[in-house]
Write a protein that holds these residues in place. Structure first.
Motif, PDB file in Angstrom:
ATOM      1  N   VAL A 199      71.453 106.376  21.747  1.00  0.00           N
ATOM      2  CA  VAL A 199      71.661 108.027  21.304  1.00  0.00           C
ATOM      3  C   VAL A 199      73.370 107.630  21.754  1.00  0.00           C
ATOM      4  CG1 VAL A 199      69.391 108.726  21.954  1.00  0.00           C
ATOM      5  CG2 VAL A 199      70.971 107.841  23.653  1.00  0.00           C
ATOM      6  N   VAL A 200      73.124 107.141  22.376  1.00  0.00           N
ATOM      7  CA  VAL A 200      75.042 107.336  23.146  1.00  0.00           C
ATOM      8  C   VAL A 200      76.170 107.517  22.703  1.00  0.00           C
ATOM      9  CG1 VAL A 200      74.872 106.893  25.262  1.00  0.00           C
ATOM     10  CG2 VAL A 200      75.677 105.145  24.404  1.00  0.00           C
ATOM     11  N   LEU A 201      76.551 107.232  21.183  1.00  0.00           N
ATOM     12  CA  LEU A 201      76.658 107.643  19.982  1.00  0.00           C
ATOM     13  C   LEU A 201      77.156 108.564  19.682  1.00  0.00           C
ATOM     14  CD1 LEU A 201      75.430 104.079  17.374  1.00  0.00           C
ATOM     15  CD2 LEU A 201      77.372 104.255  18.884  1.00  0.00           C
ATOM     16  N   ASP A 202      76.251 109.428  20.043  1.00  0.00           N
ATOM     17  CA  ASP A 202      76.774 111.264  19.735  1.00  0.00           C
ATOM     18  C   ASP A 202      77.110 111.914  20.250  1.00  0.00           C
ATOM     19  OD1 ASP A 202      74.981 113.075  17.021  1.00  0.00           O
ATOM     20  OD2 ASP A 202      74.781 113.420  19.192  1.00  0.00           O
ATOM     21  N   VAL A 245      70.065 106.705  34.114  1.00  0.00           N
ATOM     22  CA  VAL A 245      70.668 105.839  35.044  1.00  0.00           C
ATOM     23  C   VAL A 245      71.167 104.796  34.082  1.00  0.00           C
ATOM     24  CG1 VAL A 245      69.734 104.111  36.448  1.00  0.00           C
ATOM     25  CG2 VAL A 245      68.881 106.722  36.871  1.00  0.00           C
ATOM     26  N   TRP A 246      72.221 104.309  34.184  1.00  0.00           N
ATOM     27  CA  TRP A 246      72.266 103.396  32.432  1.00  0.00           C
ATOM     28  C   TRP A 246      72.424 102.087  33.309  1.00  0.00           C
ATOM     29  CZ3 TRP A 246      78.542 101.716  32.290  1.00  0.00           C
ATOM     30  CH2 TRP A 246      78.709 100.418  31.632  1.00  0.00           C
ATOM     31  N   PRO A 253      81.933 102.087  27.047  1.00  0.00           N
ATOM     32  CA  PRO A 253      82.684 103.927  28.042  1.00  0.00           C
ATOM     33  C   PRO A 253      81.238 105.110  27.706  1.00  0.00           C
ATOM     34  CG  PRO A 253      83.515 102.071  26.371  1.00  0.00           C
ATOM     35  CD  PRO A 253      82.511 101.761  26.669  1.00  0.00           C
ATOM     36  N   LEU A 254      80.694 104.753  27.022  1.00  0.00           N
ATOM     37  CA  LEU A 254      79.579 105.834  26.293  1.00  0.00           C
ATOM     38  C   LEU A 254      78.619 106.127  26.852  1.00  0.00           C
ATOM     39  CD1 LEU A 254      79.785 105.183  22.586  1.00  0.00           C
ATOM     40  CD2 LEU A 254      81.160 107.106  24.027  1.00  0.00           C
ATOM     41  N   TYR A 255      77.727 104.680  28.237  1.00  0.00           N
ATOM     42  CA  TYR A 255      77.110 104.653  28.734  1.00  0.00           C
ATOM     43  C   TYR A 255      77.198 105.171  30.193  1.00  0.00           C
ATOM     44  CZ  TYR A 255      74.538 101.537  25.700  1.00  0.00           C
ATOM     45  OH  TYR A 255      73.217 101.414  24.653  1.00  0.00           O
ATOM     46  N   GLU A 258      77.962  96.064  22.922  1.00  0.00           N
ATOM     47  CA  GLU A 258      78.990  96.383  24.644  1.00  0.00           C
ATOM     48  C   GLU A 258      80.024  96.675  24.668  1.00  0.00           C
ATOM     49  OE1 GLU A 258      77.049  95.821  27.545  1.00  0.00           O
ATOM     50  OE2 GLU A 258      79.088  95.198  28.717  1.00  0.00           O
ATOM     51  N   THR A 259      80.865  96.266  24.078  1.00  0.00           N
ATOM     52  CA  THR A 259      82.034  96.880  24.029  1.00  0.00           C
ATOM     53  C   THR A 259      82.817  98.464  23.369  1.00  0.00           C
ATOM     54  OG1 THR A 259      83.056  94.274  22.932  1.00  0.00           O
ATOM     55  CG2 THR A 259      84.751  95.782  22.786  1.00  0.00           C
ATOM     56  N   ALA A 260      81.468  98.455  22.211  1.00  0.00           N
ATOM     57  CA  ALA A 260      81.687  99.828  21.655  1.00  0.00           C
ATOM     58  C   ALA A 260      81.654 100.778  22.827  1.00  0.00           C
ATOM     59  CB  ALA A 260      80.863  99.734  20.327  1.00  0.00           C
TER      60      ALA A 260
END
Ligand code: S3P
Length: 175
Positions: free
Chosen positions: A90-93, A107-108, A146-148, A141-143
């Motif tokens: 979901v965090v990709l958007d 919470v991550w 930062p978004l999480y 994880e790399t991509a």
């Protein structure tokens, strides 16, 4: 400025990669808080009558991502605060990230790819892990880290801890 509600009145959303424990932890956290529990993948499957794998394979990832965004928006629009296990992507958007920041306590559940790879099962809702799951999880994880981080109010480092410990950690930080 829009006043933000206290954490106890907001939705509690668990984010993180596949295998981080969002569904199993979320279900138990919801029970402890006396809230409804919603899982993004289950909602997509219930809404379409198809598995996540089928949607990926027949219609492609973009169609799945649109459904994922719809069920997240609908879950966050529910008036009663719930516990939501958001699908890993979901965090990709950017709109999803904005909604999460504005409408939820997030919470991550963070775990290293090696820990996730040892635990995660591919299954019908994880078509992306069919081949070489460790390599896929490392790239993700790399991509995505930062978004999480961008949406998270709190980070729980799971370190492969048992589910009941993670439940306590989530309840502690999201109090
Ligand atoms: C995905 C995570 C999966 C599922 C789909 C894609 C991802 O959900 O939505 O296979 O891109 O991280 P879980 O995180 O609930 O396993």
């Amino acid at each position: 400025m829009v006043p933000s509600s206290p954490p106890s009145e907001r939705h509690l959303v668990l984010v993180g990669m596949m295998g981080s424990g969002k569904t199993s932890v979320g279900r138990l956290v919801a029970r402890r808080l006396g809230r409804a529990f919603l899982d993004s993948d289950e909602q997509v499957e219930a809404r379409t009558g198809r598995t996540v794998r089928e949607i990926f394979e027949v219609d492609g990832e973009a169609t799945f991502r649109a459904l994922e965004a719809d069920v997240l928006a609908d879950a966050l629009a529910r008036p009663e605060p719930a516990v939501i296990a958001a699908a890993g992507g979901v965090v990709l958007d950017a709109d999803n990230r904005r909604r999460l920041r504005d409408q939820a306590t997030v919470v991550w559940l963070h775990a290293e790819p090696e820990v996730l790879a040892a635990r995660v099962r591919s299954g019908d809702h994880r078509p992306l892990l069919t081949h070489d799951p460790l390599a896929v999880l490392e790239r993700m994880e790399t991509a995505r880290a930062p978004l999480y981080r961008e949406v998270a109010d709190h980070v729980v480092d799971t370190g492969g801890a048992p589910v009941d410990e993670l439940v306590e950690s989530v309840l502690e930080v999201a109090r």
